[in-house]
Design a protein around this motif. Structure first.
Motif, mmCIF file in Angstrom:
data_model
loop_
_atom_site.group_PDB
_atom_site.id
_atom_site.type_symbol
_atom_site.label_atom_id
_atom_site.label_comp_id
_atom_site.label_asym_id
_atom_site.label_seq_id
_atom_site.Cartn_x
_atom_site.Cartn_y
_atom_site.Cartn_z
ATOM 1 N N PRO A 299 12.018 4.948 -16.529
ATOM 2 C CA PRO A 299 12.398 6.366 -16.464
ATOM 3 C C PRO A 299 11.265 7.203 -15.892
ATOM 4 O O PRO A 299 10.090 6.992 -16.222
ATOM 5 N N LYS A 300 11.596 8.110 -15.034
ATOM 6 C CA LYS A 300 10.668 9.049 -14.393
ATOM 7 C C LYS A 300 9.752 8.387 -13.350
ATOM 8 O O LYS A 300 9.171 9.063 -12.525
ATOM 9 N N GLN A 301 9.635 7.057 -13.421
ATOM 10 C CA GLN A 301 8.808 6.353 -12.441
ATOM 11 C C GLN A 301 9.644 5.779 -11.313
ATOM 12 O O GLN A 301 9.167 5.584 -10.204
ATOM 13 N N GLY A 302 10.917 5.538 -11.605
ATOM 14 C CA GLY A 302 11.802 4.984 -10.585
ATOM 15 C C GLY A 302 11.614 3.493 -10.399
ATOM 16 O O GLY A 302 11.083 2.794 -11.266
ATOM 17 N N THR A 303 12.034 2.999 -9.250
ATOM 18 C CA THR A 303 11.962 1.573 -8.937
ATOM 19 C C THR A 303 10.635 1.262 -8.268
ATOM 20 O O THR A 303 10.169 1.997 -7.406
ATOM 21 N N PHE A 304 10.027 0.129 -8.654
ATOM 22 C CA PHE A 304 8.723 -0.229 -8.114
ATOM 23 C C PHE A 304 8.637 -1.743 -7.946
ATOM 24 O O PHE A 304 9.386 -2.508 -8.573
ATOM 25 N N VAL A 305 7.736 -2.182 -7.091
ATOM 26 C CA VAL A 305 7.526 -3.611 -6.850
ATOM 27 C C VAL A 305 6.698 -4.198 -7.987
ATOM 28 O O VAL A 305 5.638 -3.668 -8.335
ATOM 29 N N ASP B 291 0.809 -1.225 0.000
ATOM 30 C CA ASP B 291 0.000 0.000 0.000
ATOM 31 C C ASP B 291 0.838 1.269 0.000
ATOM 32 O O ASP B 291 0.326 2.352 0.290
ATOM 33 N N ARG B 292 2.101 1.138 -0.296
ATOM 34 C CA ARG B 292 2.965 2.321 -0.367
ATOM 35 C C ARG B 292 4.067 2.069 -1.382
ATOM 36 O O ARG B 292 4.422 0.916 -1.643
ATOM 37 N N PRO B 293 4.609 3.111 -1.973
ATOM 38 C CA PRO B 293 5.636 2.922 -3.008
ATOM 39 C C PRO B 293 6.949 2.423 -2.425
ATOM 40 O O PRO B 293 7.255 2.660 -1.247
ATOM 41 N N PHE B 294 7.704 1.737 -3.248
ATOM 42 C CA PHE B 294 9.032 1.302 -2.842
ATOM 43 C C PHE B 294 9.919 2.527 -2.686
ATOM 44 O O PHE B 294 9.860 3.450 -3.498
#
Length: 249
Positions: free
Chosen positions: A65-71, A28-31
């Motif tokens: 790009p622009k979104q970064g790292t995510f699960v 429920d939260r971004p990496f």
């Protein structure tokens, strides 16, 4: 925070972040971004990048790009990776995973046993017998019941002489540590020596059909134990997790 990771900071961070991802801490939260990880865990940017790279290789993380790292979604995770499997087994719903794991075993290990019956070398046959002997010794309290059971099953995988089946050995070892502990608590006993002996005897006799049937029967009995069982109690899960946690060994 560095000391909490021990000597290998990269692996320690990889362990902390990987477990957090798999057990749902980021559901429920971004990496966190690189700067946040550095600040929170007190590690360098190079350590952070290497740990994130390791987790990406396991299918846990992606980047744009622009979104970064995510699960990444769970279907992208490498379930055959021992670390991912170990973290998955720590979740409260791990009884479902144990069932799925044993269903996979039912598709792999009987075939491995049949192949072992057809072509195991004398040394490989001896390794299977040694695993069984350790299980018998464990019944007398002279060996570890988990390690001996795992040694038997890994020896069968090796004796298949199929490199693809052999790739399952680390996954089997990891998951069996939880599966065996849980099923043994349900059954009130350690592994069934007679069932494992039947597998060994069929392999040594060169009876491929018998080895296949004996191994399948062994695993089906495990599934039968699991099927009607409720979710493991917190105590059962904690005991199983302690056997998997690298810090506890």
């Amino acid at each position: 925070m560095q000391h909490a990771f021990g000597r290998n900071l990269t692996y320690g961070l990889h362990e902390t972040l990987g477990r957090a991802i798999v057990v749902g801490d980021y559901a429920d939260r971004p990496f966190p971004n690189e700067a946040d990880i550095v600040r929170e865990h007190g590690v360098s940017r190079s350590v952070t990048r290497e740990a994130v790279k390791m987790l990406a290789a396991k299918g846990l993380l992606g980047a744009r790009p622009k979104q970064g790292t995510f699960v990444l979604p769970e279907e992208a995770w490498n379930l055959l990776d021992p670390d991912v499997l170990r973290w998955l087994l720590e979740r409260e719903a791990s009884i479902d995973l144990l069932r799925h794991f044993n269903e996979l075993r039912a598709g792999v290990e009987p075939e491995a046993a049949a192949l072992a019956a057809r072509g195991a070398s004398e040394a490989q046959q001896a390794a299977i017998s040694a695993g069984l002997a350790r299980m018998v010794a464990a019944e007398r309290g002279e060996d570890d019941p988990l390690d001996s059971d795992i040694a038997f099953h890994v020896a069968v995988l090796r004796a298949s002489n199929n490199p693809f089946f052999l790739q399952f050995r680390e996954m089997v070892s990891t998951a069996l540590r939880t599966s065996i502990r849980f099923t043994n608590q349900i059954a009130g006993r350690t592994a069934n020596i007679a069932e494992h002996t039947a597998v060994r005897d069929a392999i040594l006799a060169g009876d491929a059909d018998g080895a296949h049937a004996a191994m399948r029967g062994l695993i089906v009995n495990v599934l039968t134990l699991i099927e009607p069982s409720p979710s493991p109690s917190p105590r059962t899960l904690r005991q199983a997790q302690e056997s998997l946690d690298p810090g506890s060994r």
